[in-house]
Design a protein around this motif. Structure first.
Motif, PDB file in Angstrom:
ATOM      1  N   ASP A   8      91.139  57.504 -14.870  1.00 48.81           N
ATOM      2  CA  ASP A   8      90.404  57.041 -13.686  1.00 48.81           C
ATOM      3  C   ASP A   8      90.195  55.528 -13.696  1.00 48.81           C
ATOM      4  OD1 ASP A   8      89.622  59.711 -12.243  1.00 48.81           O
ATOM      5  OD2 ASP A   8      89.330  60.066 -14.370  1.00 48.81           O
ATOM      6  N   HIS A  10      91.423  53.502 -11.380  1.00 52.57           N
ATOM      7  CA  HIS A  10      91.026  53.187 -10.012  1.00 52.57           C
ATOM      8  C   HIS A  10      91.164  51.710  -9.649  1.00 52.57           C
ATOM      9  CE1 HIS A  10      89.998  57.110  -8.538  1.00 52.57           C
ATOM     10  NE2 HIS A  10      89.337  57.382  -9.651  1.00 52.57           N
ATOM     11  N   ASP A  35      94.652  59.014 -11.664  1.00 54.92           N
ATOM     12  CA  ASP A  35      93.831  58.137 -10.813  1.00 54.92           C
ATOM     13  C   ASP A  35      93.947  56.688 -11.284  1.00 54.92           C
ATOM     14  OD1 ASP A  35      93.220  60.131  -9.088  1.00 54.92           O
ATOM     15  OD2 ASP A  35      91.060  60.126  -9.423  1.00 54.92           O
ATOM     16  N   HIS A  62      93.995  60.774  -6.425  1.00 55.16           N
ATOM     17  CA  HIS A  62      94.160  59.531  -5.668  1.00 55.16           C
ATOM     18  C   HIS A  62      95.613  59.052  -5.690  1.00 55.16           C
ATOM     19  CE1 HIS A  62      90.011  58.373  -4.504  1.00 55.16           C
ATOM     20  NE2 HIS A  62      89.752  59.314  -5.379  1.00 55.16           N
ATOM     21  N   HIS A 115      94.221  66.273 -15.445  1.00 56.62           N
ATOM     22  CA  HIS A 115      93.379  65.369 -14.652  1.00 56.62           C
ATOM     23  C   HIS A 115      92.031  66.028 -14.378  1.00 56.62           C
ATOM     24  CE1 HIS A 115      92.148  62.103 -12.140  1.00 56.62           C
ATOM     25  NE2 HIS A 115      91.896  62.921 -11.147  1.00 56.62           N
ATOM     26  N   HIS A 147      88.733  62.952 -13.975  1.00 59.33           N
ATOM     27  CA  HIS A 147      88.373  63.348 -12.618  1.00 59.33           C
ATOM     28  C   HIS A 147      86.873  63.242 -12.307  1.00 59.33           C
ATOM     29  CE1 HIS A 147      89.268  64.936  -8.732  1.00 59.33           C
ATOM     30  NE2 HIS A 147      88.995  66.199  -8.954  1.00 59.33           N
ATOM     31  N   HIS A 149      84.664  61.351 -13.977  1.00 54.36           N
ATOM     32  CA  HIS A 149      84.169  60.016 -14.350  1.00 54.36           C
ATOM     33  C   HIS A 149      82.908  60.105 -15.209  1.00 54.36           C
ATOM     34  CE1 HIS A 149      86.313  57.930 -10.672  1.00 54.36           C
ATOM     35  NE2 HIS A 149      86.962  59.008 -11.074  1.00 54.36           N
TER      36      HIS A 149
HETATM   37 ZN    ZN Z   1      89.034  59.497 -10.233  1.00 55.19          ZN
END
Ligand code: ZN
Length: 247
Positions: A8, A10, A35, A62, A115, A147, A149
């Motif tokens: 993640d 991001h 992600d 994402h 994930h 996923h 976080h």
């Molecule tokens: Zn995420």
């Protein structure tokens, strides 16, 4: 073999760089739980970096949304706006790389990567009940997921399911977890780029299974720099503000 586990990210390049700087010399192979993009201001830089860094990488929701593999009707308006903005920042080459990322579960170096949940990459694992399937069905005793976080995880032994609360204190960079050979684990390294467990520091993990240890790391980074790039890009304000609260 010491494995750096990133999840993640991001599109937060400042957080990724800060994490990698602290982890230098402490790992032999890197993996990613998906992600890579979405929410943050640096999708191209982060995708390039992850592509060159990791040995194995699976896709997140994402990554699927940005590449059009998944539609965004389940996304809230703020997340959807970030997906649309992100898509425009990526070259065809990087979009192709993201689109080709495999789906978990993926076994590598003695661990399994997913994930979300073990049987459903888009499902969140917050509770012991949600973790049970992965704990029982995974092909390795140690499975890493992302996923949510939220850094931490679950352990299973002799029909007992334990919630693991392993968080480095504000003045610590990491907290170690001892891996017991007879137990099974679902472990979440937390999020590099958008932590949601009330600690805004970038989070990741380093697994050294030969030495029966997983370290859970938290590294501070210059959040203000990321926020000003996000505002300049016109990304939604709630996404900008949540970084400093880690929520
Ligand atoms: Zn995420």
């Amino acid at each position: 073999m010491r494995i750096l586990i990133l999840s993640d990210i991001h599109a937060n390049f400042t957080a990724l760089e800060a994490a990698l700087a602290k982890a230098v010399g402490r790992w032999d192979a890197a993996v990613c739980l998906g992600d890579i993009v979405g929410y943050g201001p640096d999708p191209a830089e982060v995708s390039e970096k992850i592509r060159s860094l990791v040995q194995s990488c699976i896709r997140g929701n994402h990554d699927k949304a940005v590449t059009g593999i998944m539609d965004t009707e389940d996304f809230n308006p703020v997340a959807k706006a970030a997906v649309d903005w992100t898509r425009k920042q990526l070259s065809p080459e990087l979009l192709q790389w993201l689109a080709a990322l495999p789906q978990g579960p993926l076994e590598t170096n003695g661990i399994v990567l997913v994930h979300g949940a073990f049987q459903d990459e888009d499902e969140y694992v917050f509770t012991p009940a949600q973790a049970l399937e992965g704990l029982l069905d995974s092909t390795s005793p140690v499975t890493f997921f992302g996923h949510t976080h939220h850094q931490g995880g679950f352990a299973y032994f002799d029909s007992n399911l334990e919630v693991l609360q392993i968080r480095p204190r504000p003045n610590e960079l990491f907290a170690p977890l001892r891996i017991e050979p007879e137990r099974r684990y679902m472990l979440n390294p937390g999020s590099i780029g958008q932590p949601r467990d009330a600690d805004p520091r970038a989070s990741f993990a380093i697994a050294d299974l030969a030495n029966h240890t997983v370290e859970f790391w938290r590294v501070p980074y210059e959040i203000g720099k990321v926020q000003s790039r996000m505002r300049k890009a016109g990304l939604p304000e709630p996404l900008v503000q949540r970084l400093e609260f880690g929520r």
